[in-house]
Design an enzyme around this catalytic site. Structure first.
Site, PDB file in Angstrom:
ATOM      1  N   GLU A  45     -27.482 -13.875 -47.121  1.00  0.00           N
ATOM      2  CA  GLU A  45     -28.825 -13.784 -46.555  1.00  0.00           C
ATOM      3  C   GLU A  45     -29.083 -12.342 -46.137  1.00  0.00           C
ATOM      4  O   GLU A  45     -28.433 -11.825 -45.235  1.00  0.00           O
ATOM      5  CB  GLU A  45     -28.936 -14.711 -45.338  1.00  0.00           C
ATOM      6  CG  GLU A  45     -30.203 -14.565 -44.525  1.00  0.00           C
ATOM      7  CD  GLU A  45     -30.125 -15.286 -43.191  1.00  0.00           C
ATOM      8  OE1 GLU A  45     -30.816 -14.851 -42.244  1.00  0.00           O
ATOM      9  OE2 GLU A  45     -29.364 -16.268 -43.080  1.00  0.00           O
ATOM     10  N   THR A  74     -34.797 -13.660 -41.398  1.00  0.00           N
ATOM     11  CA  THR A  74     -35.760 -13.113 -40.441  1.00  0.00           C
ATOM     12  C   THR A  74     -37.156 -13.056 -41.059  1.00  0.00           C
ATOM     13  O   THR A  74     -37.899 -12.076 -40.899  1.00  0.00           O
ATOM     14  CB  THR A  74     -35.336 -11.721 -39.923  1.00  0.00           C
ATOM     15  OG1 THR A  74     -33.917 -11.695 -39.730  1.00  0.00           O
ATOM     16  CG2 THR A  74     -35.980 -11.429 -38.574  1.00  0.00           C
ATOM     17  N   LYS A 134     -31.495 -24.398 -39.506  1.00  0.00           N
ATOM     18  CA  LYS A 134     -30.653 -23.377 -38.891  1.00  0.00           C
ATOM     19  C   LYS A 134     -30.736 -23.536 -37.374  1.00  0.00           C
ATOM     20  O   LYS A 134     -31.832 -23.466 -36.798  1.00  0.00           O
ATOM     21  CB  LYS A 134     -31.142 -21.993 -39.307  1.00  0.00           C
ATOM     22  CG  LYS A 134     -30.568 -20.842 -38.497  1.00  0.00           C
ATOM     23  CD  LYS A 134     -31.205 -19.530 -38.929  1.00  0.00           C
ATOM     24  CE  LYS A 134     -30.857 -18.398 -37.993  1.00  0.00           C
ATOM     25  NZ  LYS A 134     -31.419 -17.107 -38.447  1.00  0.00           N
TER      26      LYS A 134
END
Length: 218
Positions: A45, A74, A134
Site C-alpha cells: 500500500e 490515505t 481496516k
C-alpha cells in the site's frame, strides 16, 4: 485472469501482510519494494503522503508482477480515489470511513478498505460494501478487540493497522484478523537511510513466518 475486487480481497487475505509505505525519499521506493518481495511480501500500500505517490503507483503497476497486489493508502476523497485507480491501484485504503468512496471503487471493481475504529463504524462500513475493514488505529485496541468482534460479527473481514509488529502479527491473526497492515515495524527507517535493504528483507521474512505460523502453515 480478470482482476475483481473479490479476488483482490481474497488475495490480501491469503497474503496475510500488507506493507504500508510512507517514505520520505520516493527514489528509494523500488529498492524497498524489491527487498519486501524477496522477503515474501505480496501486497503493498503506497500512501498518498509519499511525495509523487500517484506517479510511483503508476510506475509500480507497470513493473510489478501481475500476481503482486498494489494499493493506494490515505485516500480521503473521490477525486484521489479515481486517480489512484486510473494509475493502477487494485485496492484503495482510507484511515477513516468516507461513504462516498465505495461507489468510485466498486464502479471499477476495485477493493475498498475503509478505516474504522468502533463496532458501529465497522458494521456500517461492511454494510456499505467494504471488502475488508481496516481497523485503525489498532494500537489503542489490541488483538483482544478482534477476538471480541468475531463473536457477534464473524462474517466481517478485519485488518488491523497500527500496533502491528514483526513479533505480534500472529496474535492479530489468531484473534481473527484476515491480514495485518504494517508500516514502521517492517520498514526500518535507519536501514533505508543507510541503503541496507537486507534488513527489510529479513523483517519481511520474519513477519510472514509469524503469520503463517499463526495459521498453522509453518
Amino acid at each position: 485472469m480478470t482482476v475483481t475486487r473479490e479476488r483482490v480481497a481474497s488475495a490480501i487475505e491469503e497474503a496475510g501482510v500488507v506493507a504500508v509505505i510512507r517514505l520520505k525519499d520516493p527514489e528509494r521506493l523500488r529498492a524497498v519494494v524489491d527487498a519486501l518481495i524477496e522477503g515474501g511480501v505480496r501486497a503493498l500500500e503506497v500512501t498518498m503522503t509519499v511525495p509523487g505517490a500517484l506517479d510511483l503507483i503508476r510506475g509500480l503497476a507497470r513493473a510489478l508482477p501481475s500476481s503482486f497486489l498494489l494499493g493506494a493508502g490515505t485516500v480521503l476523497d473521490t477525486d484521489t480515489a479515481a486517480r489512484v485507480i486510473d494509475a493502477g491501484a487494485t485496492f484503495v485504503v482510507s484511515p477513516v470511513l468516507r461513504r462516498e468512496l465505495v461507489d468510485v471503487c466498486h464502479r471499477d471493481d476495485v477493493a475498498w478498505l475503509p478505516g474504522c475504529f468502533t463496532p458501529t463504524e465497522i458494521l456500517s462500513a461492511w454494510d456499505l460494501g467494504a471488502d475488508i475493514v481496516k481497523v485503525f488505529p489498532a494500537t489503542a485496541l489490541g488483538p483482544t478487540f478482534f477476538k471480541d468482534m468475531r463473536g457477534p460479527l464473524p462474517h466481517v473481514k478485519l485488518m488491523p493497522t497500527g500496533g502491528v509488529t514483526l513479533d505480534n502479527a500472529g496474535e492479530w491473526i489468531r484473534a481473527g484478523a484476515v491480514a495485518v497492515g504494517v508500516g514502521t515495524a517492517l520498514l526500518d527507517a535507519a536501514a533505508i537511510a543507510a541503503g541496507n535493504y537486507a534488513v527489510l528483507r529479513d523483517n519481511a521474512t520474519r513477519i510472514i513466518s509469524n503469520v503463517r505460523a499463526a495459521r498453522g502453515l509453518a
